[in-house]
Design a protein around this motif. Structure first.
Motif, PDB file in Angstrom:
ATOM      1  N   ILE B  32       0.864  -1.179   0.000  1.00  0.00           N
ATOM      2  CA  ILE B  32       0.000   0.000   0.000  1.00  0.00           C
ATOM      3  C   ILE B  32       0.900   1.227   0.000  1.00  0.00           C
ATOM      4  O   ILE B  32       1.678   1.426   0.928  1.00  0.00           O
ATOM      5  CB  ILE B  32      -0.906   0.025   1.246  1.00  0.00           C
ATOM      6  CG1 ILE B  32      -1.730  -1.266   1.328  1.00  0.00           C
ATOM      7  CG2 ILE B  32      -1.819   1.245   1.224  1.00  0.00           C
ATOM      8  CD1 ILE B  32      -2.614  -1.344   2.547  1.00  0.00           C
ATOM      9  N   LEU B 171      -7.620  -2.690   3.856  1.00  0.00           N
ATOM     10  CA  LEU B 171      -6.699  -3.712   4.374  1.00  0.00           C
ATOM     11  C   LEU B 171      -7.156  -5.120   4.023  1.00  0.00           C
ATOM     12  O   LEU B 171      -6.364  -5.960   3.626  1.00  0.00           O
ATOM     13  CB  LEU B 171      -6.559  -3.570   5.893  1.00  0.00           C
ATOM     14  CG  LEU B 171      -5.772  -2.356   6.358  1.00  0.00           C
ATOM     15  CD1 LEU B 171      -5.855  -2.224   7.871  1.00  0.00           C
ATOM     16  CD2 LEU B 171      -4.318  -2.465   5.915  1.00  0.00           C
ATOM     17  N   THR B 192      -0.477   3.943   9.851  1.00  0.00           N
ATOM     18  CA  THR B 192      -0.212   2.538  10.166  1.00  0.00           C
ATOM     19  C   THR B 192      -0.511   1.586   9.013  1.00  0.00           C
ATOM     20  O   THR B 192      -0.109   0.426   9.068  1.00  0.00           O
ATOM     21  CB  THR B 192      -1.045   2.069  11.378  1.00  0.00           C
ATOM     22  OG1 THR B 192      -2.414   2.190  11.034  1.00  0.00           O
ATOM     23  CG2 THR B 192      -0.736   2.889  12.595  1.00  0.00           C
ATOM     24  N   ILE B 193      -1.234   2.042   8.004  1.00  0.00           N
ATOM     25  CA  ILE B 193      -1.577   1.075   6.959  1.00  0.00           C
ATOM     26  C   ILE B 193      -0.616   1.129   5.778  1.00  0.00           C
ATOM     27  O   ILE B 193      -0.648   0.266   4.914  1.00  0.00           O
ATOM     28  CB  ILE B 193      -3.041   1.243   6.472  1.00  0.00           C
ATOM     29  CG1 ILE B 193      -3.184   2.467   5.578  1.00  0.00           C
ATOM     30  CG2 ILE B 193      -4.019   1.323   7.626  1.00  0.00           C
ATOM     31  CD1 ILE B 193      -4.423   2.375   4.708  1.00  0.00           C
ATOM     32  N   ASP B 195       2.717   0.919   3.416  1.00  0.00           N
ATOM     33  CA  ASP B 195       4.011   0.250   3.272  1.00  0.00           C
ATOM     34  C   ASP B 195       5.068   1.227   2.780  1.00  0.00           C
ATOM     35  O   ASP B 195       6.220   1.169   3.174  1.00  0.00           O
ATOM     36  CB  ASP B 195       3.917  -0.894   2.254  1.00  0.00           C
ATOM     37  CG  ASP B 195       3.143  -2.067   2.801  1.00  0.00           C
ATOM     38  OD1 ASP B 195       3.620  -2.673   3.766  1.00  0.00           O
ATOM     39  OD2 ASP B 195       2.065  -2.372   2.267  1.00  0.00           O
ATOM     40  N   GLU B 212       8.394   1.544   7.119  1.00  0.00           N
ATOM     41  CA  GLU B 212       9.176   0.866   8.161  1.00  0.00           C
ATOM     42  C   GLU B 212      10.584   1.472   8.256  1.00  0.00           C
ATOM     43  O   GLU B 212      11.133   1.632   9.333  1.00  0.00           O
ATOM     44  CB  GLU B 212       9.235  -0.617   7.825  1.00  0.00           C
ATOM     45  CG  GLU B 212       8.925  -1.632   8.895  1.00  0.00           C
ATOM     46  CD  GLU B 212       7.966  -1.275  10.008  1.00  0.00           C
ATOM     47  OE1 GLU B 212       8.212  -1.771  11.089  1.00  0.00           O
ATOM     48  OE2 GLU B 212       6.970  -0.514   9.839  1.00  0.00           O
ATOM     49  N   ARG B 215      10.527   4.689  10.174  1.00  0.00           N
ATOM     50  CA  ARG B 215      10.458   4.486  11.626  1.00  0.00           C
ATOM     51  C   ARG B 215      11.745   3.879  12.162  1.00  0.00           C
ATOM     52  O   ARG B 215      12.264   4.295  13.185  1.00  0.00           O
ATOM     53  CB  ARG B 215       9.257   3.600  11.966  1.00  0.00           C
ATOM     54  CG  ARG B 215       7.927   4.312  11.786  1.00  0.00           C
ATOM     55  CD  ARG B 215       6.753   3.460  12.241  1.00  0.00           C
ATOM     56  NE  ARG B 215       6.381   2.489  11.238  1.00  0.00           N
ATOM     57  CZ  ARG B 215       5.341   2.634  10.414  1.00  0.00           C
ATOM     58  NH1 ARG B 215       4.570   3.703  10.493  1.00  0.00           N
ATOM     59  NH2 ARG B 215       5.060   1.722   9.514  1.00  0.00           N
TER      60      ARG B 215
ATOM     61  N   ILE C   9       6.052  -0.545  13.791  1.00  0.00           N
ATOM     62  CA  ILE C   9       4.749  -1.032  14.222  1.00  0.00           C
ATOM     63  C   ILE C   9       4.761  -2.526  14.491  1.00  0.00           C
ATOM     64  O   ILE C   9       4.087  -3.011  15.392  1.00  0.00           O
ATOM     65  CB  ILE C   9       3.691  -0.624  13.183  1.00  0.00           C
ATOM     66  CG1 ILE C   9       3.452   0.880  13.339  1.00  0.00           C
ATOM     67  CG2 ILE C   9       2.385  -1.355  13.398  1.00  0.00           C
ATOM     68  CD1 ILE C   9       2.727   1.506  12.207  1.00  0.00           C
ATOM     69  N   VAL C  40      -6.300  -6.687   9.703  1.00  0.00           N
ATOM     70  CA  VAL C  40      -7.485  -5.820   9.754  1.00  0.00           C
ATOM     71  C   VAL C  40      -7.771  -5.420  11.198  1.00  0.00           C
ATOM     72  O   VAL C  40      -8.080  -4.270  11.496  1.00  0.00           O
ATOM     73  CB  VAL C  40      -8.702  -6.520   9.112  1.00  0.00           C
ATOM     74  CG1 VAL C  40      -9.952  -5.678   9.285  1.00  0.00           C
ATOM     75  CG2 VAL C  40      -8.433  -6.792   7.638  1.00  0.00           C
ATOM     76  N   GLY C  43      -5.367  -2.952  12.223  1.00  0.00           N
ATOM     77  CA  GLY C  43      -5.389  -1.770  11.354  1.00  0.00           C
ATOM     78  C   GLY C  43      -4.040  -1.483  10.730  1.00  0.00           C
ATOM     79  O   GLY C  43      -3.639  -0.332  10.578  1.00  0.00           O
ATOM     80  N   VAL C  44      -3.333  -2.547  10.377  1.00  0.00           N
ATOM     81  CA  VAL C  44      -2.026  -2.364   9.732  1.00  0.00           C
ATOM     82  C   VAL C  44      -2.012  -3.159   8.426  1.00  0.00           C
ATOM     83  O   VAL C  44      -2.893  -3.982   8.184  1.00  0.00           O
ATOM     84  CB  VAL C  44      -0.869  -2.842  10.632  1.00  0.00           C
ATOM     85  CG1 VAL C  44      -0.862  -2.081  11.933  1.00  0.00           C
ATOM     86  CG2 VAL C  44      -0.981  -4.343  10.890  1.00  0.00           C
ATOM     87  N   ASN C  45      -0.993  -2.914   7.593  1.00  0.00           N
ATOM     88  CA  ASN C  45      -0.973  -3.638   6.335  1.00  0.00           C
ATOM     89  C   ASN C  45      -0.445  -5.061   6.516  1.00  0.00           C
ATOM     90  O   ASN C  45       0.119  -5.418   7.549  1.00  0.00           O
ATOM     91  CB  ASN C  45      -0.167  -2.866   5.287  1.00  0.00           C
ATOM     92  CG  ASN C  45       1.265  -2.650   5.730  1.00  0.00           C
ATOM     93  OD1 ASN C  45       1.989  -3.597   5.989  1.00  0.00           O
ATOM     94  ND2 ASN C  45       1.665  -1.387   5.831  1.00  0.00           N
ATOM     95  N   LEU C  46      -0.679  -5.864   5.484  1.00  0.00           N
ATOM     96  CA  LEU C  46      -0.319  -7.290   5.531  1.00  0.00           C
ATOM     97  C   LEU C  46       1.157  -7.512   5.803  1.00  0.00           C
ATOM     98  O   LEU C  46       1.534  -8.420   6.543  1.00  0.00           O
ATOM     99  CB  LEU C  46      -0.664  -7.943   4.189  1.00  0.00           C
ATOM    100  CG  LEU C  46      -2.058  -8.502   4.008  1.00  0.00           C
ATOM    101  CD1 LEU C  46      -2.180  -9.113   2.620  1.00  0.00           C
ATOM    102  CD2 LEU C  46      -2.341  -9.564   5.059  1.00  0.00           C
ATOM    103  N   THR C  48       3.373  -5.646   7.392  1.00  0.00           N
ATOM    104  CA  THR C  48       3.713  -5.392   8.791  1.00  0.00           C
ATOM    105  C   THR C  48       3.282  -6.567   9.658  1.00  0.00           C
ATOM    106  O   THR C  48       4.038  -7.049  10.515  1.00  0.00           O
ATOM    107  CB  THR C  48       3.013  -4.102   9.271  1.00  0.00           C
ATOM    108  OG1 THR C  48       3.399  -3.035   8.426  1.00  0.00           O
ATOM    109  CG2 THR C  48       3.378  -3.776  10.689  1.00  0.00           C
TER     110      THR C  48
END
Lengths: 245, 233, 118
Positions: B32, B171, B192-193, B195, B212, B215, C9, C40, C43-46, C48
């Motif tokens: 994403i 997601l 948080t969602i 990439d 990532e 961070r 995360i 889901v 609330g993070v992507n796959l 992670t």
């Protein structure tokens, strides 16, 4: 292609439901009276002829707007993001326009036949002969629409013309239509095909092949080939250059 | 085939105004990507160019190894930043339209999403409040099994609940083969969602990195990195 | 779940799952949701979520059986170590915070004793 056409027709109907209702109402007004005696009957007949003419014109006009104004709506982003070739996109707009023109003409003819029964005394059904006369009109009207759509696409396809797209749409379509019509008339005059139209008295829309411009002869082939040309070039521009913003 | 979308040297101007200036981007499958920047940065122009609604002056876009053509639209699901549905439509008309037009449309999925997002199929699109409209658009978009999802401000100007539901829909629509390009100026909400992130300003790509990495290597949140990058323009 | 956006995360998710194991919200041998479901939920992507799961697996906290799913480990020694690690970490954090507030070790000890009496 079929479902695209289906949704375009649906779109036209949903946007212009009032015209369809008006058409139905006009036909009803013309069909109801048993004779032309009495105030109510005459009122209905009068109403039918006036509203019939209004809705006929509305049909032609809305077909016109439908064919080239679709790209002005917010839904243009949906339509242009469909996985459909630009040829199909343009073809379907023209087909929808042609269909509405055809139905508007059939409606007007039917209305005339219904009203005409009071003067001629007998009711005449729509015949193949009538429809042949209509076809020429449909080709001509579709040619006009195709030219305006082409002009619209053209003026949104170049940096220069994009600055004043409305002006250039008007200019290009006038030049296109003007040139084609004048050339056609000249060719017909030269080849001795141009005969002044004479209207037949018993039904208004069948013109006994005399109004050559609207019967299926040379001019119709010219108009048809221009529709084809505008379609091919227009869809190419739509694919590669067209942009509304 | 390990990139879903490749953009090379994308350049575009509207009249005399430069909207995109030599933009390069790459999105891997299963990821994403956030396309971020202030209003007018050129985010929408990039998405529209991928959709071929806007034609670039220069540059190439490659989708799954193939240069864009009208068939590419079959693989891309696009959610514009405003209501692009026909004004006369009810939600169920829009579903029927999508089903007819896109072979990858999954009617079952659309039912599930309507339930999950609490969408009333009978509602008129024209009268939907903005949160409901976004829910409807996200439902239509993610009922398709596309390879690439282009989302233009899908969470702009809506309530937190709708926002959360929309993010959850995104997601759960992901797998290893598809990717999302999400344009937004709401950096916090999508932190948080994501990439990967791409920062865009005045048509120029200022920075791109994986979330990532930002961070872990930089020890910053995306928001902090965003502020740092845009501060130094 | 609210994340601290400056810390990776996947680490925060690992912490959260470990806490659930220790508190008993996740019992030993319990099957975890699918990676997608967890993604889901958090609330993070796959990617992670995938990373958090593989790190947890590497540490032995969860075990993945191909085609079946992931399970919380039943290995007592790992659970014990997890507990120790968590306690150590919390104590360390607590001490650091207290010291940075200017308390001496003795004052900290008195404060804890007082706290117990309340």
């Amino acid at each position: 292609m079929f479902s695209l056409l289906k949704w375009n027709i649906t779109d036209y109907i949903k946007r212009n439901t009032w015209i369809l209702l008006g058409i139905a109402a006009s036909l009803l007004c013309a069909a109801l009276p048993r004779n032309s005696v009495g105030l109510l009957n005459n009122l209905l007949i009068g109403l039918a002829s006036i509203s019939g003419f209004i809705f006929f014109q509305a049909g032609i006009l809305t077909a016109f707007l439908f064919v080239f104004r679709w790209a002005e709506n917010d839904s243009v982003e949906l339509e242009l993001s469909l996985p459909v070739s630009s040829r199909k996109q343009v073809a379907v707009k023209l087909l929808t326009g042609a269909l509405v023109n055809f139905l508007s003409l059939v409606f007007l003819l039917q209305l005339f036949l219904l009203i005409g029964r009071f003067s001629s005394g007998s009711y005449q059904w729509i015949s193949g002969e009538h429809l042949k006369g209509i076809l020429g009109w449909v080709v001509f009207l579709t040619f006009l629409e195709s030219s305006v759509l082409f002009a619209y696409i053209f003026s949104h396809s170049y940096r220069m013309t994009r600055r004043a797209p409305d002006l250039f749409t008007a200019l290009v379509s006038l030049v296109l239509i003007g040139t084609v019509v004048v050339c056609t008339v000249v060719i017909m005059a030269v080849t001795n095909q141009l005969i002044a139209p004479t209207f037949s008295t018993d039904s208004i829309l069948t013109v006994e092949g005399n109004l050559q411009v609207f019967s299926f002869t040379l001019p119709n082939w010219v108009f048809l080939s221009f529709i084809l040309l505008e379609w091919l070039v227009g869809s190419r521009l739509l694919q590669n250059r067209f942009q509304t913003s | 085939m390990n990139t879903n979308l490749n953009i090379f040297g994308l350049t575009k101007s509207f009249g005399s105004q430069l909207a995109l200036d030599d933009v390069h981007m790459e999105i891997q499958p299963g990821r994403i990507a956030g396309l971020m920047g202030p209003n007018g940065a050129g985010k929408t122009t990039i998405l529209k160019t991928i959709m071929q609604i806007v034609k670039p002056d220069a540059g190439n876009i490659i989708l799954n190894g193939i240069p864009l053509n009208h068939n590419s639209r079959q693989e891309i699901a696009y959610l514009p930043d405003h209501n692009h549905l026909f004004k006369w439509m009810r939600v169920r008309d829009a579903i029927a339209y999508y089903r007819d037009m896109f072979v990858d449309f999954d009617s079952e999925k659309s039912k599930e999403l309507c339930d999950f997002l609490k969408i009333d199929p009978q509602a008129h699109v024209r009268t939907l409040p903005s949160g409901m409209l976004e829910r409807t658009l996200i439902m239509l978009t993610f009922s398709r099994k596309a390879k690439l999802y282009l989302l233009d401000e899908p969470i702009g100007g809506i309530d937190p609940l709708a926002r959360q539901k929309i993010l959850q829909t995104i997601l759960s629509g992901m797998n290893e083969d598809n990717s999302v390009l999400l344009a937004t100026h709401l950096v916090n909400e999508v932190e948080t969602i994501l990439d990967d992130v791409f920062f865009l300003d005045k048509g120029c790509l200022l920075a791109s990195d994986s979330a990532e990495n930002i961070r872990e290597q930089r020890g910053k949140s995306i928001m902090e990195y965003y502020l740092e990058v845009f501060e130094n323009v | 779940m609210n994340f601290n956006p400056t810390i990776p995360i996947y680490l925060q998710i690992m912490d959260s799952i470990k806490k659930d194991v220790l508190s008993g919200a996740l019992t030993a041998g319990e099957r975890l949701d699918s990676v997608r479901g967890l993604a889901v939920k958090f609330g993070v992507n796959l990617n992670t979520m995938q990373r958090a799961c593989s790190e947890l697996e590497r540490e032995g906290v969860i075990q993945t059986q191909r085609g079946i799913g992931s399970f919380v480990t039943q290995d007592k020694s790992i659970l014990k170590a997890l507990e120790r690690e968590m306690v150590d970490q919390k104590v360390k954090e607590f001490l650091e915070e207290m010291r940075s507030a200017g308390l001496t070790d003795k004052e900290i000890l008195t404060a804890i004793e007082k706290g117990f009496k309340k």
